[in-house]
Design a protein around this motif. Structure first.
Motif, mmCIF file in Angstrom:
data_model
loop_
_atom_site.group_PDB
_atom_site.id
_atom_site.type_symbol
_atom_site.label_atom_id
_atom_site.label_comp_id
_atom_site.label_asym_id
_atom_site.label_seq_id
_atom_site.Cartn_x
_atom_site.Cartn_y
_atom_site.Cartn_z
ATOM 1 N N ASN A 193 0.806 -1.221 0.000
ATOM 2 C CA ASN A 193 0.000 0.000 0.000
ATOM 3 C C ASN A 193 0.841 1.274 0.000
ATOM 4 O OD1 ASN A 193 -2.578 -1.294 0.012
ATOM 5 N ND2 ASN A 193 -2.275 -1.773 2.179
ATOM 6 N N ARG A 194 2.016 1.191 -0.649
ATOM 7 C CA ARG A 194 2.839 2.380 -0.838
ATOM 8 C C ARG A 194 2.655 2.880 -2.258
ATOM 9 N NH1 ARG A 194 6.999 -0.755 1.887
ATOM 10 N NH2 ARG A 194 7.898 -1.223 -0.166
ATOM 11 N N VAL A 195 2.725 4.210 -2.406
ATOM 12 C CA VAL A 195 2.681 4.797 -3.739
ATOM 13 C C VAL A 195 4.106 4.856 -4.263
ATOM 14 C CG1 VAL A 195 2.118 6.821 -5.105
ATOM 15 C CG2 VAL A 195 0.624 6.137 -3.222
ATOM 16 N N GLY A 196 4.396 4.062 -5.250
ATOM 17 C CA GLY A 196 5.738 4.040 -5.818
ATOM 18 C C GLY A 196 5.777 4.824 -7.114
ATOM 19 N N GLY A 197 6.283 4.197 -8.165
ATOM 20 C CA GLY A 197 6.376 4.878 -9.443
ATOM 21 C C GLY A 197 5.049 4.915 -10.171
ATOM 22 N N THR A 198 5.067 5.588 -11.323
ATOM 23 C CA THR A 198 3.888 5.727 -12.178
ATOM 24 C C THR A 198 4.099 4.924 -13.455
ATOM 25 O OG1 THR A 198 3.416 7.927 -11.316
ATOM 26 C CG2 THR A 198 2.508 7.404 -13.479
ATOM 27 N N THR A 199 3.043 4.301 -13.951
ATOM 28 C CA THR A 199 3.136 3.583 -15.210
ATOM 29 C C THR A 199 2.339 4.313 -16.289
ATOM 30 O OG1 THR A 199 1.280 2.124 -14.628
ATOM 31 C CG2 THR A 199 3.498 1.361 -14.081
ATOM 32 N N ALA A 200 2.699 4.045 -17.543
ATOM 33 C CA ALA A 200 2.088 4.743 -18.678
ATOM 34 C C ALA A 200 1.549 3.745 -19.685
ATOM 35 C CB ALA A 200 3.121 5.642 -19.353
ATOM 36 N N ILE A 201 0.405 4.102 -20.264
ATOM 37 C CA ILE A 201 -0.183 3.360 -21.369
ATOM 38 C C ILE A 201 -0.238 4.312 -22.562
ATOM 39 C CG2 ILE A 201 -2.270 2.246 -22.234
ATOM 40 C CD1 ILE A 201 -1.032 0.566 -20.156
ATOM 41 N N PHE A 202 0.206 3.852 -23.732
ATOM 42 C CA PHE A 202 0.204 4.722 -24.905
ATOM 43 C C PHE A 202 -0.190 3.926 -26.144
ATOM 44 C CE2 PHE A 202 4.474 3.422 -23.675
ATOM 45 C CZ PHE A 202 4.922 2.712 -24.792
ATOM 46 N N ASN A 203 -0.590 4.649 -27.193
ATOM 47 C CA ASN A 203 -1.043 3.993 -28.418
ATOM 48 C C ASN A 203 0.132 3.721 -29.360
ATOM 49 O OD1 ASN A 203 -0.472 6.416 -29.774
ATOM 50 N ND2 ASN A 203 -2.608 7.099 -29.740
ATOM 51 N N LYS A 204 -0.174 3.190 -30.539
ATOM 52 C CA LYS A 204 0.895 2.814 -31.462
ATOM 53 C C LYS A 204 1.648 4.011 -32.028
ATOM 54 C CE LYS A 204 -1.995 2.440 -35.648
ATOM 55 N NZ LYS A 204 -2.428 1.498 -36.710
ATOM 56 N N PHE A 205 1.067 5.195 -31.874
ATOM 57 C CA PHE A 205 1.744 6.413 -32.311
ATOM 58 C C PHE A 205 2.595 7.017 -31.193
ATOM 59 C CE2 PHE A 205 -2.351 6.124 -34.603
ATOM 60 C CZ PHE A 205 -1.852 5.873 -35.868
ATOM 61 N N LYS A 206 2.628 6.343 -30.056
ATOM 62 C CA LYS A 206 3.388 6.765 -28.868
ATOM 63 C C LYS A 206 2.740 7.943 -28.141
ATOM 64 C CE LYS A 206 6.797 3.800 -29.464
ATOM 65 N NZ LYS A 206 7.040 2.661 -28.561
ATOM 66 N N ASP A 207 1.466 8.213 -28.430
ATOM 67 C CA ASP A 207 0.756 9.250 -27.691
ATOM 68 C C ASP A 207 0.066 8.618 -26.486
ATOM 69 O OD1 ASP A 207 1.485 11.388 -29.306
ATOM 70 O OD2 ASP A 207 -0.152 11.023 -30.704
ATOM 71 N N ALA A 208 0.159 9.283 -25.345
ATOM 72 C CA ALA A 208 -0.323 8.716 -24.082
ATOM 73 C C ALA A 208 -1.824 8.504 -24.094
ATOM 74 C CB ALA A 208 0.055 9.626 -22.928
ATOM 75 N N LEU A 209 -2.241 7.360 -23.554
ATOM 76 C CA LEU A 209 -3.651 7.080 -23.296
ATOM 77 C C LEU A 209 -3.987 7.327 -21.830
ATOM 78 C CD1 LEU A 209 -4.000 3.746 -25.305
ATOM 79 C CD2 LEU A 209 -4.800 6.016 -25.998
ATOM 80 N N TYR A 210 -3.046 6.998 -20.940
ATOM 81 C CA TYR A 210 -3.301 7.182 -19.508
ATOM 82 C C TYR A 210 -2.010 7.010 -18.722
ATOM 83 C CZ TYR A 210 -6.059 7.291 -15.205
ATOM 84 O OH TYR A 210 -6.599 7.654 -13.994
ATOM 85 N N PHE A 211 -1.978 7.645 -17.557
ATOM 86 C CA PHE A 211 -0.913 7.478 -16.575
ATOM 87 C C PHE A 211 -1.568 7.116 -15.249
ATOM 88 C CE2 PHE A 211 0.578 10.614 -19.631
ATOM 89 C CZ PHE A 211 1.872 10.198 -19.920
#
Length: 263
Positions: free
Chosen positions: A151-169
Motif C-alpha cells: 500500500n505504498r505509492v511508488g512509481g507511475t506507469t504509462a499506457i500509450f497507443n501505437k503512435f506513442k501518444d499517451a492514453l493514460y498514466f
C-alpha cells in the motif's frame, strides 16, 4: 533552439516533508541533498542553455544558491511542478523554445532521458509536449509490485497507443500481468517524471482547471489528457542503469544502493 531546464521543488510535500533537502550518502561517504543531485543531473544535459531551481521556500532557495544554482521564486499557490514552471517562466520573464521540467526528486535521471525529449520536440513541430517512458526490467517491476502490495505509492506507469501518444498514466501497475506467466519483455512502462513543453502548451496548462482524474491520481500530466492535449511518450533506454524516484522515505536506501553500484 533555446532550451531552459527548470527544477521545481517544494518543502511541504504531503508524503515526505522537506524532501528536496534530504541528504543522500554517496559511495565515498560524502553527502549531497536531493535538490543538489537533481541540479547536477540537469547541468549534465547536452543542449540545455540554462538551469534554474524554482521554489516557494526560502530554505530550499538558500540551499540551492549555496551550491551555485540560479533560483526563481514562485508563490505557494502552485499545485504541482508544471504550474510552478509556468509561473517561474512568467516571473523571470524567461523566453525559450523548449522548457524542461526536471522534478527535484529524481537524481538518478540519466541526461540522455532529457536529451531524448529535446530531440523529439526539435524533430517534430507538431509535438507540444513530451515525456519519457522506460520499459520495466525484472528488478523495477518487482519494486513496483512490492510497493503496491504494501500500500505504498511508488512509481507511475504509462499506457500509450501505437503512435506513442499517451492514453493514460496511473500509480497502479498497468497493464495487468499474470504473476504466474510474466512475459519477456515485460509489457509495463515506467513513466519517468520529466516533461518537455513548448511555451504555448505550458501556458495552456495554467488556464485549465484541475480535472477529476488528476485529482484522484495526483498526477499533474493528466490535466493535459483531460483537456484533449496529446502527450508524446518517448521510449528511452536505461543502458543498464537503474532508475528510481524518491517518493517515500524507504526510497532513500534504494537510491543510495543504486548510487553505490553506478558511481
Amino acid at each position: 533552439m533555446k532550451t531552459v531546464i527548470l527544477i521545481p521543488a517544494r518543502y511541504a510535500s504531503t508524503r515526505y516533508p522537506g524532501k528536496p533537502l534530504v541528504k543522500l550518502t554517496l559511495p565515498d561517504g560524502t553527502q549531497k541533498s536531493l535538490i543538489q543531485m537533481s541540479y547536477e543531473a540537469a547541468k549534465s544535459v547536452r543542449g540545455a542553455d540554462e538551469v534554474f531551481v524554482t521554489t516557494d521556500d526560502e530554505r530550499i532557495a538558500e540551499a540551492a544558491r549555496a551550491f551555485g544554482a540560479d533560483v526563481i521564486m514562485t508563490s505557494e499557490n502552485c499545485a504541482n511542478g508544471t504550474e510552478r514552471c509556468a509561473e517561474a517562466m512568467k516571473n523571470a520573464g524567461l523566453e525559450a523554445d523548449i522548457i524542461v521540467n526536471l522534478q527535484g526528486d529524481a537524481p538518478l535521471t540519466p541526461p540522455w532521458f532529457v536529451e531524448a525529449l529535446i530531440d523529439a520536440l526539435e524533430r517534430d513541430n507538431s509535438v507540444g509536449m513530451a515525456t519519457p517512458v522506460l520499459r520495466c526490467d525484472a528488478q523495477t517491476y518487482a519494486l513496483f509490485t512490492e510497493d503496491r502490495r504494501n500500500n505504498r505509492v511508488g512509481g507511475t506507469t504509462a499506457i500509450f497507443n501505437k503512435f506513442k501518444d499517451a492514453l493514460y498514466f496511473t500509480k497502479e501497475v498497468v497493464p495487468y500481468v499474470d504473476p504466474n506467466k510474466i512475459p519477456d519483455p515485460i509489457p509495463v512502462f515506467h513513466h519517468v517524471g520529466v516533461y518537455a513543453y513548448r511555451p504555448d502548451a505550458l501556458a495552456d496548462y495554467g488556464s485549465w482547471e484541475t480535472g477529476p482524474l488528476e485529482r484522484l491520481e495526483g498526477l499533474e500530466q493528466l490535466r493535459f489528457l483531460e483537456n484533449g492535449h496529446p502527450i508524446r511518450c518517448v521510449e528511452v533506454d536505461a543502458r543498464g542503469r537503474v532508475f528510481w524516484e524518491l517518493n517515500n522515505p524507504q526510497d532513500v536506501a534504494r537510491i543510495e544502493s543504486v548510487l553505490g553500484a553506478q558511481l
